[in-house]
Motif scaffolding. Structure first.
Motif, PDB file in Angstrom:
ATOM      1  N   LEU A 126      40.327  46.623  51.947  1.00  0.00           N
ATOM      2  CA  LEU A 126      41.679  46.101  52.588  1.00  0.00           C
ATOM      3  C   LEU A 126      41.611  46.163  54.024  1.00  0.00           C
ATOM      4  CD1 LEU A 126      44.244  48.606  50.618  1.00  0.00           C
ATOM      5  CD2 LEU A 126      43.662  46.319  50.324  1.00  0.00           C
ATOM      6  N   ASN A 163      40.755  40.356  55.218  1.00  0.00           N
ATOM      7  CA  ASN A 163      41.927  40.909  54.803  1.00  0.00           C
ATOM      8  C   ASN A 163      42.931  41.194  55.959  1.00  0.00           C
ATOM      9  OD1 ASN A 163      42.122  40.302  52.006  1.00  0.00           O
ATOM     10  ND2 ASN A 163      40.708  42.451  51.757  1.00  0.00           N
ATOM     11  N   LEU A 196      56.630  43.759  48.720  1.00  0.00           N
ATOM     12  CA  LEU A 196      56.716  42.802  49.819  1.00  0.00           C
ATOM     13  C   LEU A 196      57.264  41.510  49.225  1.00  0.00           C
ATOM     14  CD1 LEU A 196      53.350  43.033  51.714  1.00  0.00           C
ATOM     15  CD2 LEU A 196      55.685  43.845  52.419  1.00  0.00           C
ATOM     16  N   ILE A 240      45.952  38.904  49.777  1.00  0.00           N
ATOM     17  CA  ILE A 240      44.935  39.960  50.076  1.00  0.00           C
ATOM     18  C   ILE A 240      43.973  39.836  48.687  1.00  0.00           C
ATOM     19  CG2 ILE A 240      44.728  42.555  49.661  1.00  0.00           C
ATOM     20  CD1 ILE A 240      47.483  42.908  50.654  1.00  0.00           C
ATOM     21  N   VAL A 260      46.246  50.711  45.935  1.00  0.00           N
ATOM     22  CA  VAL A 260      47.243  49.882  46.417  1.00  0.00           C
ATOM     23  C   VAL A 260      48.926  50.596  46.230  1.00  0.00           C
ATOM     24  CG1 VAL A 260      48.411  47.720  46.741  1.00  0.00           C
ATOM     25  CG2 VAL A 260      46.043  47.971  45.927  1.00  0.00           C
ATOM     26  N   TRP A 265      50.716  50.606  55.398  1.00  0.00           N
ATOM     27  CA  TRP A 265      51.579  50.138  54.374  1.00  0.00           C
ATOM     28  C   TRP A 265      50.634  49.611  52.914  1.00  0.00           C
ATOM     29  CZ3 TRP A 265      50.871  45.273  52.720  1.00  0.00           C
ATOM     30  CH2 TRP A 265      50.567  44.226  53.821  1.00  0.00           C
ATOM     31  N   ALA A 266      49.529  49.190  53.230  1.00  0.00           N
ATOM     32  CA  ALA A 266      48.491  48.492  52.251  1.00  0.00           C
ATOM     33  C   ALA A 266      47.893  49.423  51.420  1.00  0.00           C
ATOM     34  CB  ALA A 266      47.881  47.338  52.590  1.00  0.00           C
ATOM     35  N   SER A 299      54.428  50.127  48.393  1.00  0.00           N
ATOM     36  CA  SER A 299      54.950  49.106  49.928  1.00  0.00           C
ATOM     37  C   SER A 299      54.221  48.021  49.859  1.00  0.00           C
ATOM     38  CB  SER A 299      54.581  50.133  51.049  1.00  0.00           C
ATOM     39  OG  SER A 299      53.381  51.053  50.846  1.00  0.00           O
ATOM     40  N   SER A 300      53.026  47.653  49.109  1.00  0.00           N
ATOM     41  CA  SER A 300      52.674  46.476  48.855  1.00  0.00           C
ATOM     42  C   SER A 300      53.133  45.666  47.886  1.00  0.00           C
ATOM     43  CB  SER A 300      50.774  46.622  48.564  1.00  0.00           C
ATOM     44  OG  SER A 300      50.370  47.129  49.561  1.00  0.00           O
ATOM     45  N   THR A 319      46.563  42.657  55.811  1.00  0.00           N
ATOM     46  CA  THR A 319      46.959  44.148  56.082  1.00  0.00           C
ATOM     47  C   THR A 319      47.218  44.545  57.254  1.00  0.00           C
ATOM     48  OG1 THR A 319      44.551  44.566  56.284  1.00  0.00           O
ATOM     49  CG2 THR A 319      45.542  44.295  53.742  1.00  0.00           C
ATOM     50  N   LEU A 363      51.324  39.486  49.942  1.00  0.00           N
ATOM     51  CA  LEU A 363      50.348  40.171  48.623  1.00  0.00           C
ATOM     52  C   LEU A 363      49.454  39.250  48.064  1.00  0.00           C
ATOM     53  CD1 LEU A 363      50.004  42.811  47.454  1.00  0.00           C
ATOM     54  CD2 LEU A 363      51.479  42.282  45.647  1.00  0.00           C
TER      55      LEU A 363
END
Length: 331
Positions: free
Chosen positions: A128, A133, A110, A122, A103, A258-259, A106-107, A137, A119
């Motif tokens: 992911l 998810n 958030l 998830i 991960v 991003w995830a 960027s996660s 995601t 977040l």
């Protein structure tokens, strides 16, 4: 003049009908005049269009800078709350377990970008890109997208999500901003023969660290560790249009999502020195802005770096503690 008098120029009777026709002829465009008008309009359009396009790009570049400023504010708030910068990449569980996920920063960020409800939704016991998810995601985060992005990796769709096409991670949302874990490990600071090595930035991972196969997260980078100064250290750089990283026609990583934990990299090149698609695979600084790319510094400031910026300057700015002597701020 009498109705039946003659026009000496035409020697024809100039009655009411002929007089009306003469007035119409005097007010009409000739073919030559029409062509001249069309030519003038064409020239004006040719002059105006570039100006309009330049104004639109200026607006897009400003929006991109505003996105990075929001990300920078989120980083500052994260540091204030957690006492350190977020990990560039960490693992959710023991590396030997099949459900372990990488991960990215960027996660973790958030919750500091007014996305605090994302977040926790998830399920890290699942992939992911698992259907359970994907509603999270696959959420497109507007401030993670540069509005100037035009060139897209083949597995990235126009909606800023990874295209299915049998691709692992299909449907995950993408990001145009890359976390910097430091300069190229094989480069050396100016005046030194000792290479930088890995993880010399502020958003670092575990690669190259002692016991990298067993540790889940890198040691935290605190403000006091950034001895080069926050304003002289790059935290995030543009690398727009990414989707997945390919290696010998095989998907190596989901570097554009991003995830994904792959959204962080050592910076190995200067600004826009590598063209697509290699720029996406090598994760160089890359943008569709004419003349350069936007950079976010660790203090939250944003600067536009020109294509001509020396590579050594970029390497110096990527390290948090290289003690490089950059005479003047280059942007």
């Amino acid at each position: 003049m009498p109705i039946n008098s003659f026009d000496p120029r035409s020697r024809l009777p100039l009655g009411r009908g002929n007089r009306a026709k003469s007035r119409r002829d005097a007010n009409a465009f000739t073919l030559v005049e029409l062509l001249v008008v069309i030519a003038i309009v064409g020239v004006l359009v040719a002059l105006i269009l570039p100006a309009v396009q330049a104004a639109r790009e200026s607006s897009r570049r400003t929006q991109c800078q505003n996105n990075l400023k929001q990300i920078g504010l989120g980083l500052q708030n994260y540091v204030g709350a957690e006492g350190a910068f977020p990990a560039g990449k960490k693992w959710t569980n023991k590396r030997t377990l099949p459900q372990t996920q990488q991960v990215a920063w960027s996660s973790f960020l958030l919750s500091y970008l007014e996305q605090g409800n994302v977040l926790p939704k998830i399920d890290f016991s699942l992939n992911l890109s698992d259907p359970a998810n994907l509603p999270v995601t696959g959420l497109v985060i507007d401030i993670y997208r540069c509005p100037s992005t035009g060139r897209l990796e083949a597995h990235r769709g126009e909606d800023a999500r990874l295209i299915e096409l049998g691709v692992p991670g299909g449907g995950m949302a993408c990001i145009d901003y890359l976390g910097s874990s430091g300069p190229d490990k094989d480069e050396s600071p100016p005046g030194s023969t000792e290479p930088y090595g890995r993880q010399r930035g502020v958003l670092i991972g575990t690669k190259g660290m002692p016991n990298e196969d067993t540790i889940l997260a890198p040691p935290p980078v605190k403000v006091q560790h950034v001895t080069d100064g926050l304003s002289n250290t790059i935290a995030v750089a543009e690398c727009t249009g990414r989707g997945v990283e390919m290696d010998d026609a095989e998907i190596k990583s989901l570097n554009g999502a991003w995830a994904s934990g792959s959204n962080v990299s050592h910076i190995t090149k200067g600004v826009n020195r590598v063209e697509a698609p290699d720029a996406w695979y090598k994760e160089a600084i890359f943008s569709d802005h004419p003349g350069g790319a936007n950079l976010l510094m660790a203090d939250g400031s944003v600067h536009f770096a020109a294509d001509e910026t020396d590579k050594d300057v970029i390497m110096s700015l990527c390290s948090r503690d290289g003690d490089e002597a950059v005479e003047t701020f280059p942007f």
